[in-house]
Write an enzyme that holds these catalytic residues in place. Structure first.
Site, PDB file in Angstrom:
ATOM      1  N   TYR A 135       0.825  -1.234  -0.064  1.00 13.50           N
ATOM      2  CA  TYR A 135       0.025   0.094  -0.039  1.00 13.50           C
ATOM      3  C   TYR A 135       0.962   1.227  -0.033  1.00 13.50           C
ATOM      4  O   TYR A 135       0.527   2.361  -0.357  1.00 13.50           O
ATOM      5  CB  TYR A 135      -0.975   0.072   1.141  1.00 13.50           C
ATOM      6  CG  TYR A 135      -2.068  -1.011   1.193  1.00 13.50           C
ATOM      7  CD1 TYR A 135      -2.196  -1.886   0.065  1.00 13.50           C
ATOM      8  CD2 TYR A 135      -2.810  -0.970   2.318  1.00 13.50           C
ATOM      9  CE1 TYR A 135      -3.139  -2.778  -0.040  1.00 13.50           C
ATOM     10  CE2 TYR A 135      -4.153  -1.996   2.067  1.00 13.50           C
ATOM     11  CZ  TYR A 135      -4.159  -2.598   1.157  1.00 13.50           C
ATOM     12  OH  TYR A 135      -5.447  -3.601   1.011  1.00 13.50           O
ATOM     13  N   LYS A 185       2.755 -15.370   2.480  1.00 17.96           N
ATOM     14  CA  LYS A 185       2.749 -15.909   1.024  1.00 17.96           C
ATOM     15  C   LYS A 185       4.149 -16.297   0.540  1.00 17.96           C
ATOM     16  O   LYS A 185       4.770 -15.749  -0.409  1.00 17.96           O
ATOM     17  CB  LYS A 185       2.219 -15.131  -0.023  1.00 17.96           C
ATOM     18  CG  LYS A 185       1.644 -15.625  -1.217  1.00 17.96           C
ATOM     19  CD  LYS A 185       0.628 -16.869  -1.367  1.00 17.96           C
ATOM     20  CE  LYS A 185       0.457 -17.594  -2.557  1.00 17.96           C
ATOM     21  NZ  LYS A 185      -0.557 -18.451  -2.687  1.00 17.96           N
ATOM     22  N   ASP A 217      -3.718 -17.956   1.134  1.00 22.60           N
ATOM     23  CA  ASP A 217      -4.797 -18.574   0.625  1.00 22.60           C
ATOM     24  C   ASP A 217      -5.863 -19.657   1.668  1.00 22.60           C
ATOM     25  O   ASP A 217      -6.875 -19.787   1.706  1.00 22.60           O
ATOM     26  CB  ASP A 217      -4.574 -19.065  -0.738  1.00 22.60           C
ATOM     27  CG  ASP A 217      -3.047 -19.889  -0.838  1.00 22.60           C
ATOM     28  OD1 ASP A 217      -2.479 -19.759   0.279  1.00 22.60           O
ATOM     29  OD2 ASP A 217      -2.714 -20.303  -1.785  1.00 22.60           O
ATOM     30  N   ASP A 241      -5.708  -6.610   5.622  1.00 20.52           N
ATOM     31  CA  ASP A 241      -6.932  -5.839   5.240  1.00 20.52           C
ATOM     32  C   ASP A 241      -8.247  -6.708   4.762  1.00 20.52           C
ATOM     33  O   ASP A 241      -9.302  -6.547   5.231  1.00 20.52           O
ATOM     34  CB  ASP A 241      -6.282  -5.004   3.844  1.00 20.52           C
ATOM     35  CG  ASP A 241      -7.680  -3.908   3.502  1.00 20.52           C
ATOM     36  OD1 ASP A 241      -8.627  -3.971   4.220  1.00 20.52           O
ATOM     37  OD2 ASP A 241      -7.519  -3.055   2.555  1.00 20.52           O
ATOM     38  N   ASP A 245     -11.677  -8.237   7.262  1.00 22.30           N
ATOM     39  CA  ASP A 245     -12.999  -7.972   6.965  1.00 22.30           C
ATOM     40  C   ASP A 245     -13.626  -9.267   6.974  1.00 22.30           C
ATOM     41  O   ASP A 245     -14.669  -9.429   7.180  1.00 22.30           O
ATOM     42  CB  ASP A 245     -13.077  -7.435   5.652  1.00 22.30           C
ATOM     43  CG  ASP A 245     -13.264  -6.010   5.690  1.00 22.30           C
ATOM     44  OD1 ASP A 245     -12.798  -5.362   6.673  1.00 22.30           O
ATOM     45  OD2 ASP A 245     -13.546  -5.181   4.749  1.00 22.30           O
TER      46      ASP A 245
END
Ligand code: NAD
Length: 350
Positions: A135, A185, A217, A241, A245
């Site tokens: 980001y 990852k 994943d 992020d 959620d």
């Protein structure tokens, strides 16, 4: 103890008022000072994070925030948007760690879209790094290469950034069930190979905490398959992020979810996960419990007052067990109340 209270926009003032009542009832000798952030600050000071608010937030030990935003500011230029105020205060206060618990109270198990046996009694904490990663990494942008546009972002973490967020996770686990699952990852991304190496190297400092690793994943799948296997999950900005959620929706009730964003000391900004809910603002029906639970997190993480925090959380459990529900969590057979009555019920339970 100095607390900066930022009610914000929409339902923000209604819900923070109830959290302030709860804090006052504990009689902890706190000084609270209100200031403007978001759309209300744009209206008054033409700045979503005005200088006066900066000063109060800077001097406070903790910040309690309602929510910001609303349709009346949606067409403003970027620097006059309410969300700019939110990004501004996070940056100004150096808040790099975002803590989001996802707790499903047994009484609200039907609010989840998952089977009650999968989620009832769920209590996990997602620790998300908030100021680094893809980001913010450079280079970034859209440019022309070989005659066509390409979009570029850079995933980057330094050892020190990984260490400081992992420390928050290990220490949070010590106050809970002493398990940390670090999500990366590493099979594809070198940046997250470093993440795994650094987190692994810290494990000997926390022999009482069980550390595990999971690819992002798989973590996304495990969160809906068997979320109760987790205690604390720690991950970078982008994975966090998305996973936070996902985790919050396991509970099905956005009006119940608190959050904390912490700096390198004990200072923090505490706010509900939901937004300013303009559709119900001013109606006195918003659920104040996420904000009240955010105040409990403030007592725990900034002030180290575990007993006072637990008292608030127990009071919330009690009112749910007594059948009090705001409209967003109402089911037949329970007692529908407004924002203030819910605050009254929590005070009575305290
Ligand atoms: P929202 O979270 O405000 O609302 C989504 C839905 O949930 C609405 O139907 C709302 O009525 C309901 N809801 C939310 N909180 C509730 C509560 N405490 N009690 C009962 N019902 C509740 O999200 P949105 O509609 O996408 O955004 C509205 C505004 O909030 C936008 O301007 C957005 O930018 C802003 N926003 C702010 C924050 C923040 O301040 N941290 C976060 C998200 C969205």
């Amino acid at each position: 103890m100095k607390i900066c209270v930022l009610p914000g926009d929409g339902i923000g003032p209604e819900i923070t008022a109830q959290a302030v009542r709860v804090l006052q009832a504990l009689d902890l000798r706190m000084e609270m000072e209100e200031a403007l952030l978001g759309g209300c600050a744009v209206d008054v000071a033409s700045d979503p994070y005005p200088e006066a608010t900066r000063k109060i937030a800077q001097e406070a030990d903790a910040v309690l925030l309602g929510a910001v935003g609303g349709p009346q500011w949606d067409n403003n230029p970027r620097e006059l948007r309410p969300e700019r105020g939110l990004l501004g205060i996070r940056k100004h206060l150096g808040l790099f760690a975002n803590l989001r618990p996802a707790i499903l109270y047994p009484e609200l198990a039907n609010a989840s879209t998952l089977k009650p046996e999968v989620v009832a009694g769920l209590d996990i904490l997602i620790v998300r790094e908030l100021t680094g990663d893809i980001y913010f990494g450079q280079p970034r942008g859209i440019e022309v290469r070989n005659g066509e546009k390409v979009g570029i972002n850079t995933m980057i973490y330094s050892e020190s950034e990984i260490r400081r967020i992992a420390k928050v996770a290990f220490e949070a686990a010590r106050r809970r069930n002493r398990k940390v699952c670090s999500v990366d990852k590493m099979n594809v991304l070198e940046c997250t190979q470093l993440w795994r190496d650094v987190v692994t190297s810290m494990a000997p400092e926390y022999p009482d905490v069980e550390l595990s690793h999971m690819l992002v994943d798989n973590a996304a799948m495990q969160l809906v398959r068997n979320p109760k296997q987790f205690d604390v999950m720690v991950t970078g900005n982008m994975f966090g992020d998305i996973l936070s959620d996902e985790a919050s929706m396991l509970t099905g009730s956005i009006g119940m979810l608190p959050s904390a964003s912490l700096d390198a000391g004990n200072k923090g900004l505490y706010e509900p996960c939901h937004g300013s809910a303009p559709d119900i603002a001013g109606k006195g029906i918003a659920n104040p419990l996420a904000t009240i639970l955010s105040a409990a997190m403030m007592l725990r993480y900034t002030f180290g007052m575990e007993d006072a925090a637990s008292r608030i959380e127990s009071a919330v459990k009690t009112v749910l067990a007594q059948g009090y529900r705001t409209a967003d969590i109402y089911e037949s057979g329970t007692r529908k109340v407004g924002t203030r009555e819910m605050g009254d019920a929590v005070l009575a339970a305290l």
